[in-house]
Design an enzyme around this catalytic site. Sequence first.
Site, PDB file in Angstrom:
ATOM      1  N   LYS A   1      22.351  42.133  34.938  1.00 33.49           N
ATOM      2  CA  LYS A   1      23.649  42.774  35.167  1.00 33.49           C
ATOM      3  C   LYS A   1      24.370  42.153  36.373  1.00 33.49           C
ATOM      4  O   LYS A   1      25.542  41.789  36.304  1.00 33.49           O
ATOM      5  CB  LYS A   1      23.454  44.281  35.378  1.00 33.49           C
ATOM      6  CG  LYS A   1      24.701  45.052  35.785  1.00 33.49           C
ATOM      7  CD  LYS A   1      25.758  45.034  34.703  1.00 33.49           C
ATOM      8  CE  LYS A   1      27.104  45.527  35.200  1.00 33.49           C
ATOM      9  NZ  LYS A   1      27.367  46.908  34.989  1.00 33.49           N
TER      10      LYS A   1
ATOM     11  N   CYS B   1      33.543  47.182  40.263  1.00 33.43           N
ATOM     12  CA  CYS B   1      32.297  46.473  39.964  1.00 33.43           C
ATOM     13  C   CYS B   1      32.160  45.124  40.654  1.00 33.43           C
ATOM     14  O   CYS B   1      31.230  44.924  41.448  1.00 33.43           O
ATOM     15  CB  CYS B   1      32.160  46.284  38.460  1.00 33.43           C
ATOM     16  SG  CYS B   1      31.918  47.851  37.622  1.00 33.43           S
TER      17      CYS B   1
HETATM   18  C1  UDX Z   1      33.590  44.337  34.943  1.00 25.36           C
HETATM   19  C2  UDX Z   1      32.770  43.557  33.892  1.00 25.36           C
HETATM   20  O1  UDX Z   1      33.645  42.720  33.124  1.00 25.36           O
HETATM   21  C3  UDX Z   1      31.992  44.514  32.996  1.00 25.36           C
HETATM   22  O2  UDX Z   1      31.184  43.768  32.080  1.00 25.36           O
HETATM   23  C4  UDX Z   1      31.110  45.362  33.894  1.00 25.36           C
HETATM   24  O3  UDX Z   1      30.318  46.233  33.171  1.00 25.36           O
HETATM   25  C5  UDX Z   1      31.980  46.133  34.871  1.00 25.36           C
HETATM   26  O4  UDX Z   1      32.723  45.199  35.664  1.00 25.36           O
HETATM   27  P1  UDX Z   1      35.888  45.666  34.999  1.00 25.36           P
HETATM   28  O5  UDX Z   1      35.625  45.858  36.460  1.00 25.36           O
HETATM   29  O6  UDX Z   1      36.327  46.822  34.191  1.00 25.36           O
HETATM   30  O7  UDX Z   1      34.590  45.090  34.266  1.00 25.36           O
HETATM   31  O8  UDX Z   1      37.039  44.542  34.892  1.00 25.36           O
HETATM   32  P2  UDX Z   1      37.213  43.066  34.311  1.00 25.36           P
HETATM   33  O9  UDX Z   1      38.009  43.100  33.076  1.00 25.36           O
HETATM   34  O10 UDX Z   1      35.947  42.354  34.259  1.00 25.36           O
HETATM   35  O11 UDX Z   1      38.146  42.420  35.461  1.00 25.36           O
HETATM   36  C6  UDX Z   1      37.721  42.381  36.822  1.00 25.36           C
HETATM   37  C7  UDX Z   1      38.802  41.808  37.689  1.00 25.36           C
HETATM   38  O12 UDX Z   1      38.949  40.415  37.478  1.00 25.36           O
HETATM   39  C8  UDX Z   1      40.197  42.387  37.496  1.00 25.36           C
HETATM   40  O13 UDX Z   1      40.798  42.595  38.747  1.00 25.36           O
HETATM   41  C9  UDX Z   1      40.934  41.333  36.709  1.00 25.36           C
HETATM   42  O14 UDX Z   1      42.326  41.358  36.902  1.00 25.36           O
HETATM   43  C10 UDX Z   1      40.318  40.066  37.282  1.00 25.36           C
HETATM   44  N1  UDX Z   1      40.405  38.912  36.400  1.00 25.36           N
HETATM   45  C11 UDX Z   1      39.779  38.918  35.192  1.00 25.36           C
HETATM   46  C12 UDX Z   1      41.110  37.780  36.796  1.00 25.36           C
HETATM   47  O15 UDX Z   1      41.689  37.743  37.891  1.00 25.36           O
HETATM   48  N2  UDX Z   1      41.164  36.706  35.957  1.00 25.36           N
HETATM   49  C13 UDX Z   1      40.540  36.692  34.757  1.00 25.36           C
HETATM   50  O16 UDX Z   1      40.634  35.672  34.065  1.00 25.36           O
HETATM   51  C14 UDX Z   1      39.837  37.839  34.353  1.00 25.36           C
END
Ligand code: UDX
Length: 428
Positions: free
Chosen positions: A207, A263
């Site tokens: 994880k 996360c």
């Molecule tokens: C994350 C993990 O993806 C998930 O598998 C885990 O269980 C929980 O943490 P989450 O925190 O909901 O999920 O968001 P996620 O969609 O992963 O995006 C995280 C951050 O990265 C966001 O702030 C998003 O804007 C940013 N991001 C994501 C980018 O800046 N660029 C990208 O290409 C993708």
Amino acid sequence: MWRLKILVIGTGYVGTTTALVFCELGHKVTGIDIDGNKINFLKSGKLHFYEKGLDVLLQKHLTNHNISFTNDTKKAIRENDLLFICVGTPQGQDGEADLQYIKNVSEEIGKNMDRYKVIVDKSTVPVGTAELVIKWIKDNQTEPIPFDVVSNPEFLREGSALNDAFHPDRIVIGSFSKKAEDIMIDLYKDFQCPIVVTDSKAAELIKYAANSFLALKISYINEMARLCETLKIDITDISEGIGFDKRIGKQFLNAGLGYGGSCFPKDVNALISMAKKHDKSLSILESAIKVNESQPNFFIQKIKEFLGEVSGKRFAVLGLTFKENTDDTRESPSHKVIRLLLDENAKVRLHDPVAKQTNKEVPHFEEVMETVAGTDGIIICTEWSEYKNLDWNKVKDVVKTPIIFDGRNCLNSAELIKLGFIYKGIGK
Ligand code: UDX
């Protein structure tokens, strides 16, 4: 008839989604939480957070009596066979995960269990936690009753929780017990995805390794975006050009203000801290944090360079949440952008379709048009569809100066330029 009786301990984001997915699979689920408000909300068919589609499932399974919520921990532990721990593991001292809630739950299970149970940990926990859970349960039993502990990490994302939960890329089951492993494989038999079966320590690390790798990918593309600006190259071309390589993959290559949420920032810190405890350094992740933390500064610097100065200027910040389709603003880069602007004596007006602003220094408006009226620049901090689909022609009529700083590279720059806007993205 219901297949299994499942208790979900902790009805936050992961717990509530997990509970409803199991209801859909035909199990009888009970949810408990130390927060009575959350339980009351859920009992009345309402969610205490925003996630599309989840409220419909909640109402459906309350009506069918497939799900119930209670505060009676003793009864709930005794009546169920599979106990899912879905409590929070907030960031504690030195970046380490704080296991206090996991410990409390384990102690309650130990005190109240009356027959064999499988205890499944879905919370994100450091390597070795399953062994600690076993110890905490045993220490609190009044007589030896057999049980097994499984680590079954959750990979769902806010904003697409249901889709992720029903269509996972993989399921990870970590246990030292063959009996518990078989029960878990049977529980997930309807899912069309690979099941990685391993021991609990590896499952716990998977994880952290997954979240940290994704965070790393984002920081990599953001650092590349900085280079692109110097070389006058468009970062979206780079993301596309490398993303078609299957070994790299297209996802998580969107340059922007960086990652936030509950996360990634916490988990990367926890992994570094875990490694440090074992005298190992994860310098690559330390660099990823540095890039991420400085990305809003890089963006503000870019705005300052373009405008000369921001002091006294009026900005509309669009988006407070850490990404679209959630009401979560934890560790959102938007907070940092607002702080940096205020520190430079700029005036900030804020809009978010869902989140409520708590910062008294910044006026929060219900309508985008009201927010942008009379401003010297629009700053996009969250990629909400509402902003992508705005009538930008109308926007142009109400702003003082038609400049857009797109911190998520989510708008159609060519169209905006055609409408007469000056458009500045990240790495563009
Ligand atoms: C994350 C993990 O993806 C998930 O598998 C885990 O269980 C929980 O943490 P989450 O925190 O909901 O999920 O968001 P996620 O969609 O992963 O995006 C995280 C951050 O990265 C966001 O702030 C998003 O804007 C940013 N991001 C994501 C980018 O800046 N660029 C990208 O290409 C993708």
